[in-house]
Design an enzyme around this catalytic site. Structure first.
Site, PDB file in Angstrom:
ATOM      1  N   LYS A 147       0.671  -1.195  -0.054  1.00  0.00           N
ATOM      2  CA  LYS A 147      -0.041  -0.160   0.026  1.00  0.00           C
ATOM      3  C   LYS A 147       0.946   1.284  -0.079  1.00  0.00           C
ATOM      4  O   LYS A 147       0.583   2.336   0.652  1.00  0.00           O
ATOM      5  CB  LYS A 147      -0.944   0.125   1.208  1.00  0.00           C
ATOM      6  CG  LYS A 147      -2.087  -1.031   1.261  1.00  0.00           C
ATOM      7  CD  LYS A 147      -3.176  -0.818   2.172  1.00  0.00           C
ATOM      8  CE  LYS A 147      -3.998  -2.130   2.195  1.00  0.00           C
ATOM      9  NZ  LYS A 147      -3.582  -3.458   2.402  1.00  0.00           N
ATOM     10  N   ARG A 148       1.950   1.394  -0.954  1.00  0.00           N
ATOM     11  CA  ARG A 148       2.732   2.500  -1.043  1.00  0.00           C
ATOM     12  C   ARG A 148       1.874   3.618  -1.400  1.00  0.00           C
ATOM     13  O   ARG A 148       1.239   3.555  -2.516  1.00  0.00           O
ATOM     14  CB  ARG A 148       4.171   2.128  -1.761  1.00  0.00           C
ATOM     15  CG  ARG A 148       4.830   1.111  -1.011  1.00  0.00           C
ATOM     16  CD  ARG A 148       5.397   1.289   0.376  1.00  0.00           C
ATOM     17  NE  ARG A 148       6.115   0.307   0.736  1.00  0.00           N
ATOM     18  CZ  ARG A 148       6.081  -0.006   2.201  1.00  0.00           C
ATOM     19  NH1 ARG A 148       5.262   0.059   3.029  1.00  0.00           N
ATOM     20  NH2 ARG A 148       7.139  -0.961   2.566  1.00  0.00           N
TER      21      ARG A 148
END
Length: 307
Positions: free
Chosen positions: A106-107
């Protein structure tokens, strides 16, 4: 292309189920901890060895019946460098058995930072796809999109997430009269046109929670090119009926992730009298088979084509 390989794996395994490898040391069977602690010591190294051994057992039990695993980095990152070693070892082992590996990271950050995150994961041969957060804007996810195309990988962008608090931001109405998540969906679908495979889907996909079926129904229409990664099934409350609108009439369009409900199936009311902790992996396999059957039956009832 990534998306074509994913669809072919789904067809081959006859299952859209993705197993989430989110291990918790406090829920790990004692016999695994005993083995790990004897080998590495009752310390961080031993804990991470236990997590890896637990994952290895799950992978051995399901690799022939699921197309992919999803590894949530937070469950490893919490233990520092040893945790990252377990994370990468888990990915390497899954790949060795032919599974596709989704790094759930989930960057989301400014472009220069995103380039480094992308280098860490999309330029790493262990990972087939990653999750990204597009809520900082289109420019922040373009490094991932560019690398996904260049290195034949996939990304799944958060659009409508499964957590209860997603409504706090994602359900705000914009000045255009639509919800924020719809604006994001339109952006992702537009970007996805740059990576369409032979089945009509893109390697640029979306994360759409099983806990919001009405929203998923809307998003399936608004994002016709995007494959959905669907969390929230099982322990978070998502049901078979809730996920049906994530699929298209051919039975494709979505992969359904289940983590706790699968990897800790032996602790659930349904299986606890059938399997002991020593049989945790067999219980996980049984849960995947049950879950796959329920999903495929649901597709048939919708007059869709089952996987």
């Amino acid at each position: 292309m990534f998306i074509d390989r994913l669809i072919e794996n789904i067809k081959s395994k006859k299952s859209p189920v993705v197993v989430g490898l989110d291990p918790r040391i406090e829920m790990t069977p004692q016999f695994i901890k005993d083995i790990a602690f004897k080998k590495r010591g009752e310390n961080i190294e031993g804990v991470c060895e236990a997590l890896y051994l637990f994952n290895k057992g799950i992978i051995d039990a399901v690799y022939d019946i699921v197309p992919a695993v999803k590894i949530q980095v937070a469950f490893y990152e919490a233990y520092g460098i040893e945790g990252f070693k377990a994370f990468f070892k888990t990915a390497e082992y899954a790949k060795s058995l032919g599974l596709m590996v989704i790094a759930d990271v989930k960057r989301g950050d400014i472009q220069e930072v995103a380039k480094m995150y992308s280098k860490a994961y999309l330029q790493n041969q262990l990972f087939d796809a990653i999750t990204v957060n597009p809520y900082m804007g289109e420019d922040t996810i373009m490094p991932y999109v560019e690398d996904a195309i260049k290195y034949d990988k996939g990304i799944f962008a958060l659009v409508k997430t499964s957590n209860k608090g997603s409504k706090d931001i994602q359900d705000i109405k914009t000045t255009k009269g639509e919800y924020v998540y719809q604006s994001v969906a339109r952006m992702i679908n537009r970007i996805s046109n740059s990576a369409i495979g032979k089945y009509g889907y893109s390697s640029i996909g979306a994360v759409v929670g099983a806990t919001y079926p009405e929203e998923a129904k809307v998003l399936r229409k608004e994002m016709p090119n995007c494959f959905f990664l669907v969390p929230g099934y099982g322990a978070q409350g998502g049901t078979v009926e809730d996920i049906m609108d994530c699929f298209d009439e051919n039975g494709f369009g979505a992969i359904i992730n289940s983590s706790r409900s699968v990897i800790y199936a032996y602790q659930t009311p349904y299986w606890k009298d059938v399997y002991s902790e020593y049989e945790y992996a067999q219980a996980a396999r049984a849960e995947v088979i049950l879950m796959t059957g329920m999903i495929n039956n649901g597709l048939v009832k919708r007059k869709y084509i089952a996987c």
